[in-house]
Design an enzyme around this catalytic site. Structure first.
Site, PDB file in Angstrom:
ATOM      1  N   GLU A  97     100.374 -78.894   2.067  1.00 29.45           N
ATOM      2  CA  GLU A  97     100.085 -78.469   3.422  1.00 29.45           C
ATOM      3  C   GLU A  97     101.170 -77.750   3.973  1.00 29.45           C
ATOM      4  O   GLU A  97     102.244 -77.677   3.410  1.00 29.45           O
ATOM      5  CB  GLU A  97      99.897 -79.945   3.854  1.00 29.45           C
ATOM      6  CG  GLU A  97      98.611 -80.284   4.393  1.00 29.45           C
ATOM      7  CD  GLU A  97      97.881 -79.510   5.547  1.00 29.45           C
ATOM      8  OE1 GLU A  97      98.264 -78.265   5.624  1.00 29.45           O
ATOM      9  OE2 GLU A  97      96.929 -80.033   6.215  1.00 29.45           O
ATOM     10  N   ASP A  98     100.589 -77.077   4.928  1.00 27.58           N
ATOM     11  CA  ASP A  98     101.656 -76.376   5.912  1.00 27.58           C
ATOM     12  C   ASP A  98     102.395 -77.317   6.704  1.00 27.58           C
ATOM     13  O   ASP A  98     103.608 -77.144   6.720  1.00 27.58           O
ATOM     14  CB  ASP A  98     100.908 -75.366   6.720  1.00 27.58           C
ATOM     15  CG  ASP A  98      99.775 -75.713   7.466  1.00 27.58           C
ATOM     16  OD1 ASP A  98      99.612 -76.961   7.400  1.00 27.58           O
ATOM     17  OD2 ASP A  98      99.186 -74.926   8.049  1.00 27.58           O
ATOM     18  N   ASP A 101     101.169 -83.293  11.374  1.00 29.06           N
ATOM     19  CA  ASP A 101     101.453 -83.273  12.927  1.00 29.06           C
ATOM     20  C   ASP A 101     101.099 -84.441  13.284  1.00 29.06           C
ATOM     21  O   ASP A 101     101.951 -85.699  12.944  1.00 29.06           O
ATOM     22  CB  ASP A 101     100.764 -82.121  13.478  1.00 29.06           C
ATOM     23  CG  ASP A 101     100.826 -81.998  15.021  1.00 29.06           C
ATOM     24  OD1 ASP A 101     101.979 -82.234  15.375  1.00 29.06           O
ATOM     25  OD2 ASP A 101      99.565 -81.710  15.877  1.00 29.06           O
ATOM     26  N   PHE A 150     105.449 -76.082  18.827  1.00 29.77           N
ATOM     27  CA  PHE A 150     104.530 -75.280  18.085  1.00 29.77           C
ATOM     28  C   PHE A 150     104.878 -74.151  17.301  1.00 29.77           C
ATOM     29  O   PHE A 150     105.556 -73.092  17.954  1.00 29.77           O
ATOM     30  CB  PHE A 150     103.213 -74.779  19.222  1.00 29.77           C
ATOM     31  CG  PHE A 150     102.326 -74.434  18.422  1.00 29.77           C
ATOM     32  CD1 PHE A 150     101.290 -75.378  17.982  1.00 29.77           C
ATOM     33  CD2 PHE A 150     101.760 -73.067  18.163  1.00 29.77           C
ATOM     34  CE1 PHE A 150     100.030 -74.895  17.444  1.00 29.77           C
ATOM     35  CE2 PHE A 150     100.709 -72.577  17.309  1.00 29.77           C
ATOM     36  CZ  PHE A 150      99.919 -73.597  17.047  1.00 29.77           C
ATOM     37  N   ARG A 163     100.182 -65.627  10.505  1.00 29.97           N
ATOM     38  CA  ARG A 163     100.410 -66.383   9.271  1.00 29.97           C
ATOM     39  C   ARG A 163     101.209 -65.576   8.395  1.00 29.97           C
ATOM     40  O   ARG A 163     102.012 -66.247   7.589  1.00 29.97           O
ATOM     41  CB  ARG A 163      98.961 -66.497   8.755  1.00 29.97           C
ATOM     42  CG  ARG A 163      98.101 -67.499   9.275  1.00 29.97           C
ATOM     43  CD  ARG A 163      96.652 -67.630   8.462  1.00 29.97           C
ATOM     44  NE  ARG A 163      95.645 -68.296   9.331  1.00 29.97           N
ATOM     45  CZ  ARG A 163      95.418 -69.739   9.501  1.00 29.97           C
ATOM     46  NH1 ARG A 163      96.378 -70.514   9.179  1.00 29.97           N
ATOM     47  NH2 ARG A 163      94.361 -70.211  10.278  1.00 29.97           N
TER      48      ARG A 163
HETATM   49  P1  IMP Z   1      96.995 -83.220  12.152  1.00 30.91           P
HETATM   50  O1  IMP Z   1      95.960 -83.954  11.941  1.00 30.91           O
HETATM   51  O2  IMP Z   1      97.346 -83.293  13.620  1.00 30.91           O
HETATM   52  O3  IMP Z   1      98.343 -83.653  11.498  1.00 30.91           O
HETATM   53  O4  IMP Z   1      96.783 -81.730  12.056  1.00 30.91           O
HETATM   54  C1  IMP Z   1      97.599 -80.935  11.352  1.00 30.91           C
HETATM   55  C2  IMP Z   1      96.963 -79.401  11.396  1.00 30.91           C
HETATM   56  O5  IMP Z   1      97.119 -79.045  12.737  1.00 30.91           O
HETATM   57  C3  IMP Z   1      97.897 -78.645  10.524  1.00 30.91           C
HETATM   58  O6  IMP Z   1      97.551 -78.515   9.025  1.00 30.91           O
HETATM   59  C4  IMP Z   1      97.876 -77.262  11.283  1.00 30.91           C
HETATM   60  O7  IMP Z   1      96.828 -76.563  10.835  1.00 30.91           O
HETATM   61  C5  IMP Z   1      97.622 -77.767  12.638  1.00 30.91           C
HETATM   62  N1  IMP Z   1      98.999 -77.724  13.413  1.00 30.91           N
HETATM   63  C6  IMP Z   1      99.493 -78.608  13.958  1.00 30.91           C
HETATM   64  N2  IMP Z   1     100.607 -78.375  14.328  1.00 30.91           N
HETATM   65  C7  IMP Z   1     100.763 -76.975  14.389  1.00 30.91           C
HETATM   66  C8  IMP Z   1     101.947 -76.042  14.695  1.00 30.91           C
HETATM   67  O8  IMP Z   1     103.089 -76.068  15.235  1.00 30.91           O
HETATM   68  N3  IMP Z   1     101.590 -74.407  14.279  1.00 30.91           N
HETATM   69  C9  IMP Z   1     100.299 -74.283  13.778  1.00 30.91           C
HETATM   70  N4  IMP Z   1      99.256 -75.158  13.296  1.00 30.91           N
HETATM   71  C10 IMP Z   1      99.764 -76.645  13.619  1.00 30.91           C
HETATM   72 MG    MG Z   2      96.730 -77.177   7.560  1.00 39.92          MG
END
Ligand code: IMP
Ligand code: MG
Length: 175
Positions: A97-98, A101, A150, A163
Site C-alpha cells: 500500500e501507499d 491513514d 496530506f 502521483r
Molecule cells: P484509510 O482507509 O483512511 O487508511 O485510507 C487510506 C487511503 O486514503 C490511502 O490508500 C490513500 O489513497 C488515501 N490517503 C490517505 N492519506 C493520504 C495522503 O496524505 N495523501 C494522499 N492520499 C491519502
Molecule cells: Mg491507497
C-alpha cells in the site's frame, strides 16, 4: 487557490528505505515465493520499486478498491473496483500500500483477503500516519511514519495529480 509542494522525504531517502525493506522482506521470505498485491493506484510506484529489490521469487497481482460514502473520510466498507486476476489460496501474500491513514480501507481489505485462505497474509506500507488511526491494522513493514499531514508523490495524489513525483511532498495551499 494555488498549491505548492514542499519536499518531506527526498527521492534518495525513499530509495534507500525501499532497499532496506526489500532486504528485510527477502530475508523473511527466504525459501518461499512472495505474492505481492498492489492496491491501485497509489501503491503502484512503491510496489514496482520494492519488487525490484526483493531477491526471492516474486509474483504480482493488482486490486482496486474504494471506500463507500464520503470522499474525504473512508467509511470502513469497501467496493471492489478491480478484483485480483488469480486466486490467493495457499500463497504467501504481501499487500503493498501507499499509505495507512485511518486504517479503515486496509482492515476491511485484509479481512476480505483472509477469507480467501492465503497461506500467510502481511502488509507493507510506504507511509503510515499512526496519529490518524481509527481502526486497528497490523502493519508488518513500514517505510516511514509521518505526521498527520496530506502528502503526495510516489503514487499518492491530490485530485489525481502529483502521483509521478519521485519524492514525497506536503501540499501547501496559498490563496
Ligand atoms: P484509510 O482507509 O483512511 O487508511 O485510507 C487510506 C487511503 O486514503 C490511502 O490508500 C490513500 O489513497 C488515501 N490517503 C490517505 N492519506 C493520504 C495522503 O496524505 N495523501 C494522499 N492520499 C491519502
Ligand atoms: Mg491507497
Amino acid at each position: 487557490m494555488s498549491e505548492c509542494i514542499k519536499v518531506l522525504l527526498s527521492e534518495k531517502d525513499v530509495d534507500a528505505r525501499i532497499s532496506e525493506l526489500g532486504r528485510q522482506i527477502s530475508e523473511d521470505y527466504a525459501g518461499r515465493q512472495v505474492h505481492l498485491i498492489c492496491v491501485l493506484k497509489g501503491g503502484s510506484f512503491f510496489m514496482c520499486e520494492l519488487a525490484k529489490r526483493i531477491t526471492v521469487p516474486v509474483s504480482l497481482d493488482f486490486m482496486s478498491v474504494s471506500s463507500y460514502g464520503g470522499n474525504t473520510e473512508s467509511s470502513g466498507e469497501i467496493l471492489i473496483k478491480k478484483d485480483l486476476d488469480e486466486s490467493i489460496a495457499g500463497k504467501d501474500v504481501l499487500v503493498v500500500e501507499d499509505i495507512v491513514d485511518s486504517g479503515r480501507t486496509l482492515s476491511c481489505l485484509l479481512k476480505l483477503l483472509l477469507e480467501r485462505k492465503p497461506s500467510s497474509l502481511h502488509l507493507c506500507t510506504l507511509l503510515d500516519k499512526p496519529e490518524r488511526r481509527v481502526t486497528d491494522v497490523n502493519v508488518d513493514y513500514t517505510g516511514f511514519r509521518i505526521p498527520d499531514t496530506f502528502v503526495v508523490g510516489y503514487g499518492l495524489d491530490y485530485d489525481q495529480k502529483y502521483r509521478n513525483l519521485p519524492y514525497i511532498g506536503v501540499v501547501e495551499f496559498n490563496d
